[in-house]
Every structure is written in C-alpha cells, then in structure tokens.
Design a protein around this motif. Structure first.
Motif, PDB file in Angstrom:
ATOM      1  N   ASP A   1      -9.494  -3.247  -4.235  1.00  0.00           N
ATOM      2  CA  ASP A   1      -8.558  -4.332  -4.531  1.00  0.00           C
ATOM      3  C   ASP A   1      -7.145  -3.995  -4.109  1.00  0.00           C
ATOM      4  O   ASP A   1      -6.363  -4.885  -3.775  1.00  0.00           O
ATOM      5  N   LEU A   2      -6.802  -2.708  -4.086  1.00  0.00           N
ATOM      6  CA  LEU A   2      -5.484  -2.316  -3.614  1.00  0.00           C
ATOM      7  C   LEU A   2      -5.364  -2.549  -2.123  1.00  0.00           C
ATOM      8  O   LEU A   2      -4.344  -3.025  -1.631  1.00  0.00           O
ATOM      9  N   CYS A   3      -6.425  -2.239  -1.390  1.00  0.00           N
ATOM     10  CA  CYS A   3      -6.387  -2.442   0.057  1.00  0.00           C
ATOM     11  C   CYS A   3      -6.256  -3.922   0.407  1.00  0.00           C
ATOM     12  O   CYS A   3      -5.630  -4.286   1.398  1.00  0.00           O
ATOM     13  N   LYS A   4      -6.837  -4.795  -0.399  1.00  0.00           N
ATOM     14  CA  LYS A   4      -6.771  -6.222  -0.106  1.00  0.00           C
ATOM     15  C   LYS A   4      -5.374  -6.784  -0.304  1.00  0.00           C
ATOM     16  O   LYS A   4      -5.017  -7.798   0.288  1.00  0.00           O
ATOM     17  N   GLN A   5      -4.571  -6.145  -1.149  1.00  0.00           N
ATOM     18  CA  GLN A   5      -3.238  -6.672  -1.418  1.00  0.00           C
ATOM     19  C   GLN A   5      -2.310  -6.515  -0.233  1.00  0.00           C
ATOM     20  O   GLN A   5      -1.329  -7.229  -0.114  1.00  0.00           O
ATOM     21  N   ASP A   6      -2.574  -5.531   0.627  1.00  0.00           N
ATOM     22  CA  ASP A   6      -1.641  -5.240   1.717  1.00  0.00           C
ATOM     23  C   ASP A   6      -1.787  -6.268   2.839  1.00  0.00           C
ATOM     24  O   ASP A   6      -2.832  -6.427   3.373  1.00  0.00           O
TER      25      ASP A   6
ATOM     26  N   ARG B   1       0.829  -1.209   0.000  1.00  0.00           N
ATOM     27  CA  ARG B   1       0.000   0.000   0.000  1.00  0.00           C
ATOM     28  C   ARG B   1       0.862   1.258   0.000  1.00  0.00           C
ATOM     29  O   ARG B   1       0.592   2.207  -0.735  1.00  0.00           O
ATOM     30  N   LEU B   2       1.913   1.260   0.817  1.00  0.00           N
ATOM     31  CA  LEU B   2       2.802   2.422   0.832  1.00  0.00           C
ATOM     32  C   LEU B   2       3.565   2.546  -0.479  1.00  0.00           C
ATOM     33  O   LEU B   2       3.848   3.657  -0.936  1.00  0.00           O
TER      34      LEU B   2
END
Length: 367
Positions: free
Chosen positions: A362-367, A138-139
């Motif tokens: 979907d980006l939040c789920k990757q972290d 995420r970062l």
C-alpha cells in the motif's frame, strides 16, 4: 554613416522576441506554501494548518527551503546547529587531545567512537528527513524510517558507552559492595557475583534487541491504523533509556550525589529535559491551543528538538567525565567486535527492517 552595434541583450528586448541563448533565464518564483488541505494526508501534522511545501519538489528546491519560512525550516535548524556543535566537540576529543594523550584509533576510545557515530547520525538523519521529505511520498517514508532507525542506533550506542565508561564505576555493580549493602540494610547473606555477571553479559544483547524492536514499532506507527503515533514513538524512544536504570538505582541505594556529583547532576537534568521534550511531542502544545499561530516558529516539534538536544548535551558532559575516569584505570579493554562489530550488525538489522517496510504494497501504491 557609421552605425553602432547593438549591445548584448538589447536586440532581443522587444516583448515578443525570444530570449537569447547567452542570456540567463529569469529565476523561477519560489513555490507558494500550501495549507493542510492542499497536501497529501501523510504531510499533515496535527494542528499545523499552513506553511507546507508542495509534493515532488526538486532536491534544489528542498535545499533552498531551509532559508524560507516553511513549517519545516526550524525543524532543520534546531538539529543542524547541534550537529555542528557536536561535530566540533567530538573532533576536539578525538584529534585535539581532549581524551588525554591517546591517539584517535586507540582501543580504549572505541566506545566513544560508537557514541559519536550515534549522536552525529541522529542529528544528520533528522536534518535530512526534514529537508527532503517532500521529494515524494515513498522517499518521505524512507527518510523518516531512517530517522527512527538512527534514534535506535543512538540509543544502543549510548548503552555501549555506558557499559564501558560509567557502569563499571558503580557500586551497584560491584559484587562486594552490593553484598555488604544487603547484609547491613536487610540482613541478607547473599553473593551478588552471579546476578551482576549475568547483567554485565546481557546488557548489550538486550539493548540490541530493544533497538531493533523500537525501530519496528516506530515504523509501524506511520501506518494508517495507528491512532496515537506520537505517543507510541515517544514511549518507544524512551524504552532504550531503561538501560541507564543502574545509574538511577545507584543514586537511591548509595550516595551517588556525594561520590560523583557531576554524574548525579547532569544525569537527572538530562532526564528532566527528556520529560519536557516528551511533553511537547505528545501534547502538541502550543499549536493545539492556538492553531496556525505557531505554524512557522514555535510549534511543538521544534521545542521537542531543542530539549532533546539539551538532553544529549548533558549526557555528553557526564560521559566525557566518565571517560576520563575510565582512562585512569580501565577495568577492561574494549574489543572491536564488542563495540564497532555490534554497531555494524545493528546497522545491517535496521537496514533490513526499513527495507521490509518500504516493500509494503500500500505504501508503493501511494507514490
């Protein structure tokens, strides 16, 4: 019999003994570098097979990595060294009488402050993104979104400086000179006052919208559906350069080379550097030809950094010359709202764009 006291650190030197509290623990070994198939897909760069740092490094490990042979090390240094060079150059202009005898807070220097903030922010954000990109997924996305936003910010800041220091001196934007040119070359009796006034009024608003649009496009290019992200980003980064078209037209219609040889030489040399930078960024040469050989030193992104630095260096040179000419007889005094106000509003809009993309599910789920 007198016994000697054991020296500090010796009494617990047996293999099974626990270390004393006053002993510093041994430094942890540096994390081994990984190959492309050992890191998340978002980390993998085209044709770069090795030299990757692990995910979830600490901030201290990220900082230490700038002195280690990773595939990001020279990405950092090829923008950190230019950052220091430009910082010293702007300090000379603002504080060491580089811009005549004007104090650093003089209104005539407001466009230069905008330009300086754009240049320094671009290099600083690029350094930050390349160093801390392995803190988390995420970062990583956040840092590169900020990197794209800083490039758009720089593009708009350049337009602000152009609109005050360079464009007013062009005969292309002089209604009398342009009307005379059309009459002599084409036999047209036209009053160019209205279209030139319209262009002057719209150049900054159009550049503003373009900066926000380019940031949105670059952020979208990080999504999985994007097949050619580097080509899209290169094209998008080039879009704000279209705001310099009047200078190019000036060289075609009038004798820019004779009237202002400094602007002519450095303007076209800047665009040559940009074309070379775009070539490396899109082609992924030389690592495409010989994968793994250039993973640490010499890959295309490092060359892209070097040639973009050269382009900004040349731009800085002819903008400084334009500033000195502007200070001799300024056609209009810059206003705070028309310079710094625009930049603050752009920062707000770009921040909203980045926040929107970071909130994608979907980006939040990757972290």
């Amino acid at each position: 019999m007198q016994t000697t006291a054991p020296r500090r650190g010796v009494e617990n030197s047996s293999p099974g003994a626990a270390p004393r509290r006053d002993q510093a623990p041994p430094p942890p070994p540096s994390a081994p570098l990984l190959r492309w198939d050992e890191v998340p897909d978002d980390f993998v760069e085209c044709f770069i097979l090795s030299g990757y740092r692990r995910l979830h490094c600490s901030a201290q490990e990220c900082l230490a990595s700038v002195l280690q042979p990773t595939n990001e090390t020279l990405n950092f240094w090829t923008h950190f060294i230019p950052l220091l060079l430009f910082l010293s150059k702007f300090c000379r202009l603002f504080f060491l009488s580089g811009a005549g005898e004007l104090p650093f807070h003089h209104p005539l220097l407001l466009p230069l402050w905008c330009y300086a903030s754009g240049v320094l922010l671009t290099f600083a954000m690029s350094c930050t993104a390349h160093v801390f990109s392995c803190l988390s997924l995420r970062l990583r996305a956040a840092f590169f979104y900020l990197d794209y936003a800083s490039i758009s910010y720089y593009g708009f800041a350049s337009t602000v400086a152009y609109s005050y220091y360079l464009l007013p001196g062009l005969r292309l934007l002089d209604a009398r000179a342009m009307s005379r040119y059309l009459q002599q070359r084409l036999g047209w009796q036209l009053d160019c006052s209205l279209p030139i006034a319209l262009y002057s009024a719209l150049v900054l608003p159009v550049a503003f919208v373009l900066a926000v649009t380019c940031t949105v496009a670059c952020c979208k290019s990080r999504s999985e559906w994007c097949a050619y992200p580097f080509a899209i980003r290169t094209f998008v980064f080039a879009m704000p350069l279209s705001m310099a078209c009047p200078i190019m037209l000036e060289s075609f219609l009038f004798d820019l080379r004779g009237q202002n040889p400094t602007l002519f030489l450095y303007f076209y040399r800047r665009y040559f550097w940009l074309l070379v930078a775009a070539f490396f960024n899109i082609s992924k040469i030389p690592e495409r030809i010989q994968p793994e050989l250039f993973d640490i030193i010499g890959h295309s992104h490092q060359l892209f950094h070097i040639f973009t630095f050269l382009s900004i260096y040349d731009q800085m040179y002819y903008l400084e010359e334009g500033l000195l000419q502007f200070l001799k007889s300024p056609p209009a005094s810059p206003t705070f709202l028309g310079t710094i106000g625009y930049m603050l509003l752009l920062m707000l809009c770009l921040g909203m764009v980045i926040r929107k993309f970071l909130n994608v599910a979907d980006l939040c789920k990757q972290d």
